[in-house]
Design a protein around this motif. Sequence first.
Motif, PDB file in Angstrom:
ATOM      1  N   GLY A 171      23.116  -4.459  52.108  1.00  0.00           N
ATOM      2  CA  GLY A 171      21.898  -3.654  52.241  1.00  0.00           C
ATOM      3  C   GLY A 171      21.886  -2.520  51.229  1.00  0.00           C
ATOM      4  N   THR A 172      23.048  -2.300  50.563  1.00  0.00           N
ATOM      5  CA  THR A 172      23.100  -1.261  49.515  1.00  0.00           C
ATOM      6  C   THR A 172      23.451  -1.875  48.163  1.00  0.00           C
ATOM      7  N   ILE A 173      23.520  -3.206  48.109  1.00  0.00           N
ATOM      8  CA  ILE A 173      23.989  -3.867  46.889  1.00  0.00           C
ATOM      9  C   ILE A 173      22.806  -4.366  46.051  1.00  0.00           C
ATOM     10  N   GLY A 174      21.830  -4.974  46.702  1.00  0.00           N
ATOM     11  CA  GLY A 174      20.634  -5.463  46.001  1.00  0.00           C
ATOM     12  C   GLY A 174      19.679  -4.325  45.664  1.00  0.00           C
ATOM     13  N   HIS A 175      18.490  -4.689  45.155  1.00  0.00           N
ATOM     14  CA  HIS A 175      17.498  -3.661  44.826  1.00  0.00           C
ATOM     15  C   HIS A 175      16.835  -3.091  46.077  1.00  0.00           C
ATOM     16  N   ALA A 176      16.804  -3.886  47.131  1.00  0.00           N
ATOM     17  CA  ALA A 176      16.254  -3.433  48.400  1.00  0.00           C
ATOM     18  C   ALA A 176      16.767  -4.354  49.492  1.00  0.00           C
ATOM     19  N   ALA A 177      16.628  -3.898  50.745  1.00  0.00           N
ATOM     20  CA  ALA A 177      17.121  -4.700  51.866  1.00  0.00           C
ATOM     21  C   ALA A 177      16.164  -4.606  53.040  1.00  0.00           C
TER      22      ALA A 177
END
Length: 361
Positions: A171-177
């Motif tokens: 949830g903090t790795i991609g551009h959004a979650a």
Amino acid sequence: MNIPFVDLNRQYLRIKEEIDEAIAGVIRDSAYVGGDRVMQFEHDFAEWLGAQHVVACANGTDSIEMLLDAFGVGPGDEVIVPALSWISTAEAVGTRGATPVFVDIDDTYCIDVTKIEAKITPRTKGIIPVHLYGCPADMPPIMAIAKQHSLFVLEDCAQAHGAMINGQKVGTIGHAASFSFYPGKNLGAYGDAGCIATKDGDIAMKVRMIANHGQPQKHKHLIEGRNSRMDGIHAAVLSVKLRHLDKWTEERISLANLYCIALKEADMILPKTPADKKHVFHLFVVRSQRRDEIRKNLSKVGISTAIHYPTPLPLMDCYHHLEPRREEFQNAIDYTSQILSIPIFAELRPSELDIISQQLI
Ligand SMILES: *Cc1c(COP(=O)(O)O)cnc(C)c1O
């Protein structure tokens, strides 16, 4: 005997006083939609997750839809999704007028990252990895592919609150979650609720506006949005439960470890957790060629089970028009006839787990 698949009442009884007081407070203040509790929960969840921006909304499906809108996904666009998930992941793409492009899963039940690049076309706008059952999808290679092809990555975290890769929360790795707080999820409200998380201030602002009728301020409608606000009662309940979530997650993991020990000799395939990943066991899914027989036997002795999910997404009736080629989704097809979700929730008693395990060996 009766062992439920999940028992939300047991969870309530553990925290009854805190919950009753929180709900009474919402009623006392008539803080039914939006307001202080929702702002407080957004703050609490952002801090817990380590996210710059959190926007609360009405449910997890809306959170995916609104993020896709914020990323500008529309007719003619393609978005890559795994062949096995809850329908929302693909549905949110289709209802934007865009096309979900399905990629097979691997033996962690998440998207097979080695099969993503073959599905990228000039129309591809993004990828939605799903951390299915609580097991993180393999984000590092997904981020690398996305960077190379200028795609957004939207993590579907509906089943994976607190799951990690190399110590970093999903949830903090991609551009959004997107997150769901449906009652049965690892963090659940007392009705439908969800949120988005992102480090991108522009995306957060767009979602906040969309979720509240396109109003950056009252009676100023910049765009046509929708009503996807979180209710005060859900926010109050979620803030209380968030304080206990890490403990509950550790309890789920302990139960999963007990299952793995008890079922070591059983003729079935147990969930795999890659070494760099923390699985939060929203579901404990085993695999067997004798799935239907096993399920029937468990049911006869009062043990409830479920199947997540019986049909791969591309083979759903609603995607018939996409003319899916079955050979492209062989793992999803094989696994869906073999998977069985057995009871796992923080309040499942070790004595119940023993009974379930004995029935399986
Ligand atoms: C539950 C779920 C959703 C949708 O969440 P709702 O709150 O039910 O709308 C989306 N994706 C996955 C993988 C889910 O499990």
